[in-house]
Design an enzyme around this catalytic site. Structure first.
Site, short mmCIF file in Angstrom:
data_model
loop_
_atom_site.label_atom_id
_atom_site.label_comp_id
_atom_site.label_asym_id
_atom_site.label_seq_id
_atom_site.Cartn_x
_atom_site.Cartn_y
_atom_site.Cartn_z
CG HIS A 193 -1.95 1.06 1.26
ND1 HIS A 193 -3.15 0.89 1.89
CD2 HIS A 193 -1.97 2.30 0.73
CE1 HIS A 193 -3.88 1.99 1.75
NE2 HIS A 193 -3.18 2.86 1.07
CD GLU A 250 -3.82 -2.68 0.79
OE1 GLU A 250 -4.65 -3.59 0.59
OE2 GLU A 250 -3.42 -2.37 1.91
CG HIS A 287 -7.56 -3.16 8.79
ND1 HIS A 287 -7.41 -2.80 10.10
CD2 HIS A 287 -6.96 -2.19 8.07
CE1 HIS A 287 -6.77 -1.65 10.19
NE2 HIS A 287 -6.47 -1.25 8.97
#
Length: 250
Positions: free
Chosen positions: A47, A78, A199
């Site tokens: 990310h 991402e 997450h």
């Protein structure tokens, strides 16, 4: 990717975060990726945020090349498509990109896309990524009523934001929260979407999640996995997470 079990994608942001505290190039992000893939991980996730506080542009390039040398492994980039994500997608054409509605200075991802509010601006970027041959996943809260809308903008998958489950795990709320995630997954499948999740998943809560939530194709795990690797090493940690996945299907 393994079609019979949930795939494990290792997020390497925290490796880069430690490296960036000095100017020595250690720990190596590409070395970490190589060990994880050799240990059986199915993919690598990064990310890259606009401030470059962990994963940097050169990391994304190097990891794309590395993953390309591992047959069957996938590379997932991402981030927010309205910030810096699309430049990486256009340049490298990863297997998957996950659109996340982060603000530029956000500490960590903490919510999913909202429909219909985000539909009009997301649709052309989803279409662009798919035209490049890149699978598109949208980071979503576990709200069943949102799944058809995610499909309507052209997404291939959703990534269910699992922080609420991680907070509820081991409490009296766990079963109720899991039922909500299962309903969201079923709604996604009915809309024609694949389902990812991520997450705050860890070795303690992963198996219960996968047993309760049907058809999860991929979990992306970073913080907990890298924290475990500080004690166990990358390879042993990946094998532990793969064992968690296997237990969910036994």
């Amino acid at each position: 990717m393994n079609s019979n079990r949930t795939a494990l994608s290792v997020n390497l942001n925290k490796v880069a975060l430690v490296r960036n505290t000095r100017h020595l190039g250690i720990p190596s992000v590409t070395r970490a990726a190589s060990i994880c893939l050799q240990a059986g991980a199915h993919g690598i996730t990064v990310h890259p945020r606009p401030d470059g506080r962990h994963i940097r542009g050169e990391d994304v390039t190097g990891l794309s090349e590395l993953v390309g040398h591992h047959a069957g492994a996938e590379f997932n980039i991402e981030g927010n498509p309205f910030h810096n994500l699309m430049e990486h997608v256009r340049r490298l054409r990863p297997h998957q990109c996950t659109f996340v509605p982060d603000s530029e200075g956000q500490f960590t991802s903490d919510h999913g896309w909202d429909f219909p509010a985000d539909a009009q601006r997301l649709r052309p970027l989803v279409q662009e990524a798919r035209a490049l041959g890149v699978r598109v996943s949208l980071f979503m809260d576990p709200q069943p009523q949102m799944m058809a809308a995610a499909r309507a903008v052209g997404a291939d998958r959703v990534e269910l934001y699992t922080e609420s489950y991680a907070r509820a795990w081991g409490t009296v709320r766990q079963d109720d929260v899991l039922r909500g995630f299962a309903e969201a997954a079923r709604a996604a499948h009915e809309a024609g979407l694949g389902v990812n999740a991520g997450h705050d998943l860890n070795r303690e809560n992963l198996t219960d999640f996968l047993r309760a939530v049907p058809g999860v194709q991929e979990v992306s795990i970073g913080h907990a996995l890298i924290a475990d690797a500080l004690e166990l090493g990358y390879a042993a940690t990946v094998r532990e997470y793969l064992a968690c996945i296997e237990r969910a299907f036994s």
